[in-house]
Design a protein around this motif. Structure first.
Motif, PDB file in Angstrom:
ATOM      1  N   ALA A 191       0.829  -1.206   0.000  1.00  0.00           N
ATOM      2  CA  ALA A 191       0.000   0.000   0.000  1.00  0.00           C
ATOM      3  C   ALA A 191       0.864   1.257   0.000  1.00  0.00           C
ATOM      4  O   ALA A 191       0.557   2.227  -0.703  1.00  0.00           O
ATOM      5  CB  ALA A 191      -0.936  -0.013   1.208  1.00  0.00           C
ATOM      6  N   GLU A 192       1.953   1.237   0.772  1.00  0.00           N
ATOM      7  CA  GLU A 192       2.833   2.397   0.831  1.00  0.00           C
ATOM      8  C   GLU A 192       3.504   2.647  -0.522  1.00  0.00           C
ATOM      9  O   GLU A 192       3.565   3.784  -0.992  1.00  0.00           O
ATOM     10  CB  GLU A 192       3.897   2.201   1.921  1.00  0.00           C
ATOM     11  CG  GLU A 192       4.716   3.440   2.172  1.00  0.00           C
ATOM     12  CD  GLU A 192       6.206   3.213   2.014  1.00  0.00           C
ATOM     13  OE1 GLU A 192       6.909   4.204   1.827  1.00  0.00           O
ATOM     14  OE2 GLU A 192       6.649   2.065   2.052  1.00  0.00           O
ATOM     15  N   SER A 193       3.959   1.594  -1.190  1.00  0.00           N
ATOM     16  CA  SER A 193       4.580   1.742  -2.510  1.00  0.00           C
ATOM     17  C   SER A 193       3.573   2.287  -3.516  1.00  0.00           C
ATOM     18  O   SER A 193       3.888   3.185  -4.301  1.00  0.00           O
ATOM     19  CB  SER A 193       5.118   0.402  -3.014  1.00  0.00           C
ATOM     20  OG  SER A 193       6.192  -0.032  -2.228  1.00  0.00           O
ATOM     21  N   LYS A 194       2.367   1.751  -3.480  1.00  0.00           N
ATOM     22  CA  LYS A 194       1.325   2.202  -4.411  1.00  0.00           C
ATOM     23  C   LYS A 194       0.980   3.669  -4.165  1.00  0.00           C
ATOM     24  O   LYS A 194       0.850   4.450  -5.114  1.00  0.00           O
ATOM     25  CB  LYS A 194       0.081   1.335  -4.261  1.00  0.00           C
ATOM     26  CG  LYS A 194      -1.018   1.701  -5.204  1.00  0.00           C
ATOM     27  CD  LYS A 194      -2.220   0.798  -5.046  1.00  0.00           C
ATOM     28  CE  LYS A 194      -3.319   1.226  -5.997  1.00  0.00           C
ATOM     29  NZ  LYS A 194      -4.529   0.445  -5.835  1.00  0.00           N
ATOM     30  N   THR A 195       0.864   4.067  -2.901  1.00  0.00           N
ATOM     31  CA  THR A 195       0.541   5.449  -2.560  1.00  0.00           C
ATOM     32  C   THR A 195       1.633   6.399  -3.044  1.00  0.00           C
ATOM     33  O   THR A 195       1.348   7.461  -3.622  1.00  0.00           O
ATOM     34  CB  THR A 195       0.347   5.596  -1.037  1.00  0.00           C
ATOM     35  OG1 THR A 195      -0.717   4.727  -0.633  1.00  0.00           O
ATOM     36  CG2 THR A 195       0.034   7.018  -0.639  1.00  0.00           C
TER      37      THR A 195
ATOM     38  N   GLU B 170       7.504  -1.397 -10.593  1.00  0.00           N
ATOM     39  CA  GLU B 170       6.061  -1.254 -10.765  1.00  0.00           C
ATOM     40  C   GLU B 170       5.847   0.159 -11.268  1.00  0.00           C
ATOM     41  O   GLU B 170       6.401   1.112 -10.711  1.00  0.00           O
ATOM     42  CB  GLU B 170       5.324  -1.460  -9.447  1.00  0.00           C
ATOM     43  CG  GLU B 170       3.824  -1.400  -9.594  1.00  0.00           C
ATOM     44  CD  GLU B 170       3.099  -1.689  -8.293  1.00  0.00           C
ATOM     45  OE1 GLU B 170       2.080  -1.029  -8.049  1.00  0.00           O
ATOM     46  OE2 GLU B 170       3.571  -2.553  -7.530  1.00  0.00           O
ATOM     47  N   ALA B 171       5.055   0.320 -12.344  1.00  0.00           N
ATOM     48  CA  ALA B 171       4.972   1.627 -12.984  1.00  0.00           C
ATOM     49  C   ALA B 171       3.569   1.960 -13.462  1.00  0.00           C
ATOM     50  O   ALA B 171       2.698   1.098 -13.558  1.00  0.00           O
ATOM     51  CB  ALA B 171       5.935   1.665 -14.173  1.00  0.00           C
TER      52      ALA B 171
ATOM     53  N   VAL C 280       6.267   6.417 -15.154  1.00  0.00           N
ATOM     54  CA  VAL C 280       6.767   6.702 -13.813  1.00  0.00           C
ATOM     55  C   VAL C 280       6.752   5.377 -13.071  1.00  0.00           C
ATOM     56  O   VAL C 280       5.708   4.738 -12.969  1.00  0.00           O
ATOM     57  CB  VAL C 280       5.883   7.731 -13.073  1.00  0.00           C
ATOM     58  CG1 VAL C 280       6.436   7.987 -11.680  1.00  0.00           C
ATOM     59  CG2 VAL C 280       5.775   9.017 -13.858  1.00  0.00           C
ATOM     60  N   GLY C 281       7.903   4.949 -12.577  1.00  0.00           N
ATOM     61  CA  GLY C 281       7.994   3.667 -11.897  1.00  0.00           C
ATOM     62  C   GLY C 281       8.673   3.776 -10.555  1.00  0.00           C
ATOM     63  O   GLY C 281       9.434   4.712 -10.300  1.00  0.00           O
ATOM     64  N   ILE C 282       8.380   2.810  -9.701  1.00  0.00           N
ATOM     65  CA  ILE C 282       9.033   2.734  -8.397  1.00  0.00           C
ATOM     66  C   ILE C 282       9.776   1.405  -8.331  1.00  0.00           C
ATOM     67  O   ILE C 282       9.243   0.363  -8.720  1.00  0.00           O
ATOM     68  CB  ILE C 282       8.025   2.900  -7.233  1.00  0.00           C
ATOM     69  CG1 ILE C 282       8.770   3.032  -5.902  1.00  0.00           C
ATOM     70  CG2 ILE C 282       7.008   1.786  -7.201  1.00  0.00           C
ATOM     71  CD1 ILE C 282       7.884   3.535  -4.762  1.00  0.00           C
ATOM     72  N   LYS C 283      11.008   1.466  -7.880  1.00  0.00           N
ATOM     73  CA  LYS C 283      11.831   0.260  -7.789  1.00  0.00           C
ATOM     74  C   LYS C 283      11.330  -0.606  -6.644  1.00  0.00           C
ATOM     75  O   LYS C 283      11.119  -0.130  -5.540  1.00  0.00           O
ATOM     76  CB  LYS C 283      13.298   0.638  -7.588  1.00  0.00           C
ATOM     77  CG  LYS C 283      13.843   1.440  -8.745  1.00  0.00           C
ATOM     78  CD  LYS C 283      15.216   2.000  -8.449  1.00  0.00           C
ATOM     79  CE  LYS C 283      15.628   2.941  -9.568  1.00  0.00           C
ATOM     80  NZ  LYS C 283      16.835   3.677  -9.243  1.00  0.00           N
ATOM     81  N   MET C 284      11.160  -1.891  -6.908  1.00  0.00           N
ATOM     82  CA  MET C 284      10.554  -2.802  -5.938  1.00  0.00           C
ATOM     83  C   MET C 284      11.574  -3.735  -5.286  1.00  0.00           C
ATOM     84  O   MET C 284      11.202  -4.558  -4.461  1.00  0.00           O
ATOM     85  CB  MET C 284       9.481  -3.652  -6.639  1.00  0.00           C
ATOM     86  CG  MET C 284       8.407  -2.825  -7.333  1.00  0.00           C
ATOM     87  SD  MET C 284       7.580  -1.669  -6.250  1.00  0.00           S
ATOM     88  CE  MET C 284       6.743  -2.793  -5.198  1.00  0.00           C
ATOM     89  N   ASP C 285      12.837  -3.615  -5.604  1.00  0.00           N
ATOM     90  CA  ASP C 285      13.834  -4.571  -5.120  1.00  0.00           C
ATOM     91  C   ASP C 285      13.903  -4.656  -3.601  1.00  0.00           C
ATOM     92  O   ASP C 285      13.945  -5.747  -3.035  1.00  0.00           O
ATOM     93  CB  ASP C 285      15.215  -4.240  -5.692  1.00  0.00           C
ATOM     94  CG  ASP C 285      15.243  -4.386  -7.203  1.00  0.00           C
ATOM     95  OD1 ASP C 285      14.358  -5.079  -7.738  1.00  0.00           O
ATOM     96  OD2 ASP C 285      16.129  -3.800  -7.837  1.00  0.00           O
ATOM     97  N   GLU C 286      13.908  -3.515  -2.926  1.00  0.00           N
ATOM     98  CA  GLU C 286      13.991  -3.536  -1.460  1.00  0.00           C
ATOM     99  C   GLU C 286      12.741  -4.158  -0.854  1.00  0.00           C
ATOM    100  O   GLU C 286      12.820  -4.944   0.089  1.00  0.00           O
ATOM    101  CB  GLU C 286      14.205  -2.117  -0.908  1.00  0.00           C
ATOM    102  CG  GLU C 286      14.410  -2.070   0.582  1.00  0.00           C
ATOM    103  CD  GLU C 286      15.596  -2.900   1.069  1.00  0.00           C
ATOM    104  OE1 GLU C 286      15.509  -3.457   2.178  1.00  0.00           O
ATOM    105  OE2 GLU C 286      16.609  -3.019   0.343  1.00  0.00           O
TER     106      GLU C 286
END
Length: 188
Positions: free
Chosen positions: A45-49, A137-138, A151-157
């Motif tokens: 949820a935090e990544s999506k927000t 995820e973008a 626009v993407g957020i890196k999900m590795d961590e």
């Protein structure tokens, strides 16, 4: 009552201990499942927000100043070394205007202004000359002039943390079940 090595199985004490063991095991499993879902769900949820907020901020840049303002906003973001986001902005002909990928990794929807949610992997140069695979995820959208913004957020961590939590739960579940059985046995 028959006697023998397993005669205790028919006793009330054994049955109560068995019920205790089952209830304890179910409680432990439920607690672990809840903790897993709450932790992993909160991370998702935090990544999506964060991704949605970044996407909306860049949409405002597009709406207030068109491609020039969007390019300026992206350049400001790309210059930051330590960031979780990745960007790709291409014109209608597929030429990169601003971006940190060699090419657009996925296609947008044909509808102008309709964002598409995508997850993909890209290969980036890593330390010591090796390659790192990054999961992203973008949101990707075709803009009014035919240009495309990703626009993407890196999900590795997050993936590493989810794997760590999964290992902990997978280790704790059998231990909890074993402790329930041992506690029930000694109670009997």
């Amino acid at each position: 009552m028959k006697s023998g090595p397993f005669a205790f199985v028919r006793t009330t004490t054994f049955r109560l201990a068995l019920v205790y063991s089952i209830l304890f095991a179910l409680f432990s499993a439920g607690l672990l499942a809840y903790l897993f879902q709450a932790t992993v769900g909160e991370m998702r949820a935090e990544s999506k927000t964060r991704l949605e907020a970044e996407f909306r901020t860049l949409a405002v840049a597009w709406n207030t100043g068109g491609p020039t303002r969007l390019e300026q906003s992206l350049l400001e973001r790309v210059l930051v070394d330590l960031r979780d986001f990745t960007y790709q902005f291409e014109d209608a002909n597929g030429r990169t205007i601003v971006g940190d990928m060699p090419r657009m990794p996925v296609e947008p929807l044909e509808d102008f202004g309709t964002p598409r949610v995508v997850t993909f992997e890209i290969e980036r140069p890593g330390p010591e000359g090796g390659a790192n695979i990054t999961t992203i995820e973008a949101r990707i959208v075709k803009l009014g002039d035919g240009s495309v913004l990703l626009v993407g957020i890196k999900m590795d961590e997050r993936i590493r943390q989810v794997n760590r939590i999964t290992r902990v739960v997978a280790t704790a579940a059998p231990i909890g079940f074993l402790l329930a059985l041992i506690g029930g046995f000694f109670s009997a």
